[in-house]
Design an enzyme around this catalytic site. Structure first.
Site, short mmCIF file in Angstrom:
data_model
loop_
_atom_site.label_atom_id
_atom_site.label_comp_id
_atom_site.label_asym_id
_atom_site.label_seq_id
_atom_site.Cartn_x
_atom_site.Cartn_y
_atom_site.Cartn_z
N ASP A 16 42.67 52.29 40.95
CA ASP A 16 41.52 53.18 40.35
C ASP A 16 40.45 53.28 41.38
O ASP A 16 39.72 52.55 41.83
CB ASP A 16 40.96 52.06 39.34
N ASP A 110 42.15 59.91 38.59
CA ASP A 110 41.78 59.07 39.94
C ASP A 110 42.38 57.68 39.66
O ASP A 110 41.99 56.72 40.13
CB ASP A 110 40.20 58.81 39.71
N GLU A 111 43.35 57.25 38.69
CA GLU A 111 44.06 56.20 38.59
C GLU A 111 45.35 56.34 38.18
O GLU A 111 45.92 57.24 37.57
CB GLU A 111 43.18 55.16 37.55
#
Length: 205
Positions: A16, A110-111
């Site tokens: 993350d 983003d993860e």
């Protein structure tokens, strides 16, 4: 010593990025580094998309109304989002992830979850893989940090990635997962929002 497969039936990482949008803005504009940054519309009717870690001690966070965030952190710099740039960096980090595992499950820009089962023979033990992943992301992006949680299930890995943010690495052994999770308040568990938290407290389980 027990065989590795008996300790780790699966190796799941949750990776993350830290304050992704704000971190990219600080990376691209050196004048923003070390300053509280709020990414979102300048209109008071909008909401904060991401707050930099410098802004968070003021109580500002994602999804907060921008008008409230500005009152709580009057010195914050408000930056309009650049989604094309965020998608560009996202594609880069996803390519990094795919170099560590053929099984990458992106759950946002983003993860992602990475199934690292079997990779230890090439990349080392889980903590070593996690550190290599962090180092590679930092190098490939020019300085962005990522927090990584590793355990035998997605659920525990997701909670673990947030445990030492920002720039954290937390490895929870499969046989220690239940004990590790036990002290956390309900609010720290994945998928538990304010309404669900109240219901759990009402049940007093």
């Amino acid at each position: 010593m027990a065989p590795a497969e008996s300790i780790w039936p699966r190796i799941i990482a949750h990776a993350d990025m830290d304050a992704f949008y704000a971190a990219i803005e600080q990376l691209d504009d050196s004048s923003l580094r070390g300053r509280p940054v709020l990414v979102g519309p300048r209109s008071d009717r909008g909401v904060v998309l991401t707050a930099s870690y410098e802004a968070r001690p003021f109580g500002v966070g994602s999804a907060m109304p921008m008008a409230k965030a500005r009152r709580m952190c009057p010195g914050a710099v408000i930056v309009s989002p650049r989604f094309d740039r965020y998608r560009e960096v996202s594609q880069l980090i996803m390519r990094v992830f795919s170099n560590f595992s053929p099984h990458v499950e992106a759950i946002s820009l983003d993860e992602a979850f990475l199934d690292l089962t079997g990779c230890e023979q090439l990349l080392g033990e889980p903590s070593t893989i996690g550190q290599k992943l962090k180092d590679t992301v930092r190098e490939e992006t020019g300085g962005l940090t990522i927090s990584v949680g590793i355990s035998a299930t997605k659920y525990v890995a997701k909670v673990a990635s947030a445990y030492q943010k920002p720039d954290g690495l937390t490895v929870v052994l499969p046989n220690e997962a239940r004990t590790w999770l036990a002290p956390f308040p309900v609010s720290r568990l994945w998928g538990v929002g304010p309404k669900t938290e109240k219901r759990f407290h009402f049940l007093d389980l």
